[in-house]
Design a protein around this motif. Structure first.
Motif, short mmCIF file in Angstrom:
data_model
loop_
_atom_site.label_atom_id
_atom_site.label_comp_id
_atom_site.label_asym_id
_atom_site.label_seq_id
_atom_site.Cartn_x
_atom_site.Cartn_y
_atom_site.Cartn_z
N UNK A 1 0.83 -1.21 0.00
CA UNK A 1 0.00 0.00 0.00
C UNK A 1 0.87 1.27 0.00
N UNK A 2 1.89 1.28 0.86
CA UNK A 2 2.77 2.45 0.93
C UNK A 2 3.48 2.68 -0.39
N UNK A 3 3.94 1.58 -0.99
CA UNK A 3 4.65 1.69 -2.27
C UNK A 3 3.73 2.24 -3.35
N UNK A 4 2.50 1.75 -3.40
CA UNK A 4 1.56 2.20 -4.43
C UNK A 4 1.19 3.66 -4.23
N UNK A 5 1.07 4.09 -2.97
CA UNK A 5 0.75 5.49 -2.70
C UNK A 5 1.86 6.41 -3.18
N UNK A 6 3.09 5.91 -3.14
CA UNK A 6 4.23 6.71 -3.60
C UNK A 6 4.32 6.76 -5.12
N UNK A 7 3.51 5.96 -5.79
CA UNK A 7 3.50 5.98 -7.24
C UNK A 7 4.57 5.11 -7.87
N UNK A 8 4.99 4.02 -7.17
CA UNK A 8 5.98 3.13 -7.77
C UNK A 8 5.33 2.38 -8.93
N UNK A 9 6.18 1.92 -9.84
CA UNK A 9 5.68 1.29 -11.06
C UNK A 9 5.19 -0.13 -10.81
N UNK A 10 5.95 -0.88 -10.01
CA UNK A 10 5.59 -2.27 -9.71
C UNK A 10 6.11 -2.65 -8.34
N UNK A 11 5.51 -3.70 -7.77
CA UNK A 11 5.89 -4.20 -6.46
C UNK A 11 5.88 -5.72 -6.55
N UNK A 12 7.02 -6.35 -6.26
CA UNK A 12 7.05 -7.82 -6.33
C UNK A 12 7.91 -8.38 -5.22
N UNK A 13 7.68 -9.64 -4.91
CA UNK A 13 8.35 -10.29 -3.79
C UNK A 13 9.60 -11.03 -4.23
N UNK A 14 10.61 -11.03 -3.35
CA UNK A 14 11.78 -11.86 -3.57
C UNK A 14 11.44 -13.32 -3.23
N UNK A 15 12.11 -14.28 -3.83
CA UNK A 15 13.07 -14.12 -4.92
C UNK A 15 12.33 -13.91 -6.25
N UNK A 16 12.90 -13.09 -7.11
CA UNK A 16 12.32 -12.83 -8.42
C UNK A 16 13.24 -13.42 -9.48
N UNK A 17 12.68 -14.12 -10.43
CA UNK A 17 13.50 -14.74 -11.47
C UNK A 17 13.95 -13.68 -12.47
N UNK A 18 15.01 -13.99 -13.21
CA UNK A 18 15.51 -13.04 -14.21
C UNK A 18 14.46 -12.79 -15.28
N UNK A 19 13.69 -13.84 -15.64
CA UNK A 19 12.65 -13.67 -16.66
C UNK A 19 11.56 -12.71 -16.19
N UNK A 20 11.14 -12.88 -14.91
CA UNK A 20 10.12 -11.99 -14.37
C UNK A 20 10.63 -10.55 -14.27
N UNK A 21 11.90 -10.41 -13.86
CA UNK A 21 12.47 -9.08 -13.73
C UNK A 21 12.55 -8.38 -15.08
N UNK A 22 13.00 -9.11 -16.11
CA UNK A 22 13.09 -8.54 -17.45
C UNK A 22 11.70 -8.13 -17.96
N UNK A 23 10.70 -8.94 -17.64
CA UNK A 23 9.33 -8.61 -18.05
C UNK A 23 8.86 -7.31 -17.40
N UNK A 24 9.17 -7.15 -16.10
CA UNK A 24 8.82 -5.92 -15.41
C UNK A 24 9.53 -4.71 -16.02
N UNK A 25 10.80 -4.88 -16.35
CA UNK A 25 11.59 -3.79 -16.93
C UNK A 25 11.06 -3.38 -18.30
N UNK A 26 10.70 -4.37 -19.12
CA UNK A 26 10.17 -4.04 -20.45
C UNK A 26 8.83 -3.31 -20.34
#
Length: 532
Positions: free
Chosen positions: A92-117
């Motif tokens: 909730x705090x992150x979304x209020x600040x206007x962050x683009x995405x919020x995800x939990x560790x561990x995050x795979x390289x494929x998921x991270x690249x998808x978020x970045x794109x």
């Protein structure tokens, strides 16, 4: 290609993310990483990444605090939060600040690249929409000086104009043209054109600068660079060259009014306002000197020569104890002067203008010069004899020395409070810039900047030095295990503590303890030999 920056206090996480993605192949540039928010801030301002990936829970300045500062200062940066804490409140705090995405560790390289794109596509779309209107260089510089454009919009407009706007330091100067002959009110059209062309030719040879014409007689120069002292030196050199050439070539006088060197792009406006104030004071001083020259031809005037530089030096270095004797000696020539003449008024007024202007520049005070001058000019008009002029000058120095005291004591107490908080609570793994700033009662961004300016190190560096110093003491004087000592000095991750300890001391905690034992044994042997 979008620039990516990573902030995470776990070195293994940083190394894993840095190595597991083929950044260039995916269309990104990995521009750096940092272990906490405070260390990341200057890197972010320097590198200006397009996307920031940050952990939430970090020592000193956590990810939410960092995100809040970045959103305020550089809102164009997309933020992706990583966290090992499955907590809806964090989300909730992150979304209020206007962050683009919020995800939990561990995050795979494929998921991270998808978020970045996904973030990259949103950046491209926003830029496409903003290109529907364009800045000209002149409008961009004018809006920067006028404080009418934010940092993010200015950087974007500069990119569209292919201008390298960002730099560590900025300063503004206003260049004003006027006839050399004070009897002439205006220059001829031909003289203005010649002076303008000469000015433009000279400024073209000045690197790291932007200039725009504000009027027929005034241009505004924005100078940038990585060393503040070099910026000031360049402006002074430029002023001397231009003033000489203008007078020789076109019979024109050039006045250069300067603002102070500022650290942030948004503070170009502050430097500009200071240059405007400097211009106003130079104009007042020039008018006063012209009047002083005019009334000096009055037969009733007694011309007085005073060593102004000596008085200015005393303003900067003198003391209240020395003032009465110095002022009486300095102003001895005023004794016997005709105090009914206008010459006396303009002389004291001229000295006052020079002292107030010098104090403002030298002491970096926030004192209001305009209000002070109104009050002082009333006092000057009431001076009717030598003794009253001595009292006035003594009072003036005392007023200006209060500015000097304000400048020197401005942050000392604040820094002491920060250091005390760190010394008393270094063992708290939750100690953060936000918590300290809340206790002291100032904003976290302001506190971070002031601490760095006044001490030459960041608060994180000071905290680390304090913690490692205490750890060294515990390693030498106790049998506590490494993980216990890590916990006692504020680190709940033994691996992170060990890596940090080696980075600071060059030894692991175990190596440092062994070295201490060897030194102690050597000392005991030496003492035994002495006894023998």
């Amino acid at each position: 290609m979008k620039k990516i920056m990573l902030v995470d206090d776990e070195i293994l996480i940083r190394e894993s993310i840095r190595e597991c993605v083929n950044w260039e192949k995916e269309g990104f540039i990995y521009c750096g990483d940092a272990s906490d928010g405070e260390l990341a801030l200057p890197l972010i301002e320097q590198q200006l990444p397009d996307i920031l990936i940050t952990d939430i829970k970090m020592p000193f300045m956590d990810g939410l605090e960092l995100s809040a500062v970045v959103r305020q200062r550089l809102p164009q940066i997309k933020i992706i939060i990583l966290s090992g804490h499955d907590d809806f409140q964090y989300a909730q705090s992150a979304l209020r600040l206007g962050v683009e995405d919020y995800c939990l560790k561990p995050v795979s390289s494929a998921d991270l690249v998808q978020l970045l794109h996904a973030a990259s596509h949103r950046i491209d779309e926003e830029q496409r929409l903003k290109r529907t209107y364009a800045y000209t260089p002149e409008k961009l510089f004018a809006d920067l000086c006028g404080g009418l454009i934010g940092t993010a919009a200015a950087i974007e407009a500069a990119d569209q104009l292919d201008l390298q706007l960002t730099t560590p330091y900025y300063a503004v100067a206003i260049l004003s043209l006027a006839p050399s002959d004070p009897r002439k009110l205006h220059l001829s059209q031909a003289a203005y054109q010649a002076a303008g062309q000469l000015l433009a030719d000279q400024l073209k040879e000045l690197p790291n600068s932007f200039v725009y014409k504000r009027s027929r007689t005034e241009s505004v120069l924005i100078l940038k660079g990585s060393q503040p002292e070099l910026i000031s030196a360049k402006l002074e050199t430029l002023a001397a060259i231009l003033q000489r050439k203008m007078k020789t070539a076109v019979g024109c006088e050039l006045s250069l009014s300067l603002g102070s060197v500022q650290e942030r792009l948004q503070s170009v406006h502050v430097s500009y306002l200071e240059a405007e104030e400097d211009k106003m004071w130079k104009k007042l001083s020039k008018q006063n000197k012209a009047k002083l020259w005019e009334v000096s031809f009055d037969p009733s005037s007694d011309l007085v020569l005073l060593d102004r530089n000596r008085l200015i030096d005393f303003l900067k270095l003198g003391s209240s104890k020395e003032a009465p004797g110095f002022i009486r000696q300095f102003a001895a020539e005023l004794n016997g002067m005709n105090w009914d003449s206008m010459y006396a008024y303009y002389l004291i007024n001229d000295i006052t203008l020079e002292l107030v202007r010098t104090a403002k520049q030298s002491f970096q005070t926030g004192g209001n010069r305009a209000e002070l001058m109104k009050e002082l000019q009333q006092q000057i008009r009431s001076i009717s004899n030598f003794e009253e002029s001595i009292d006035y000058l003594n009072t003036l120095l005392e007023r200006l020395w209060r500015w000097r005291a304000e400048g020197s004591d401005k942050y000392g107490e604040l820094i002491d409070k920060v250091k005390q908080q760190i010394r008393e609570h270094y063992d708290d793994d939750q100690l953060s810039l936000y918590e300290i700033s809340k206790k002291i009662g100032v904003s976290s961004s302001h506190l971070s900047k002031i601490f760095s300016q006044e001490t030459g190190q960041t608060m994180t560096e000071y905290l680390t030095t304090t913690r490692i110093g205490k750890a060294k003491e515990l390693l030498k004087t106790t049998r506590s295990k490494t993980f216990e000592i890590a916990f006692q000095v504020g680190y709940n991750d033994q691996h992170y503590f060990s890596n940090l300890f080696k980075k600071v001391t060059g030894l692991t905690p175990t190596e440092y303890r062994k070295q201490g034992l060897v030194e102690n044994k050597a000392g005991l042997v030496g003492e035994g030999e002495d006894r023998l």
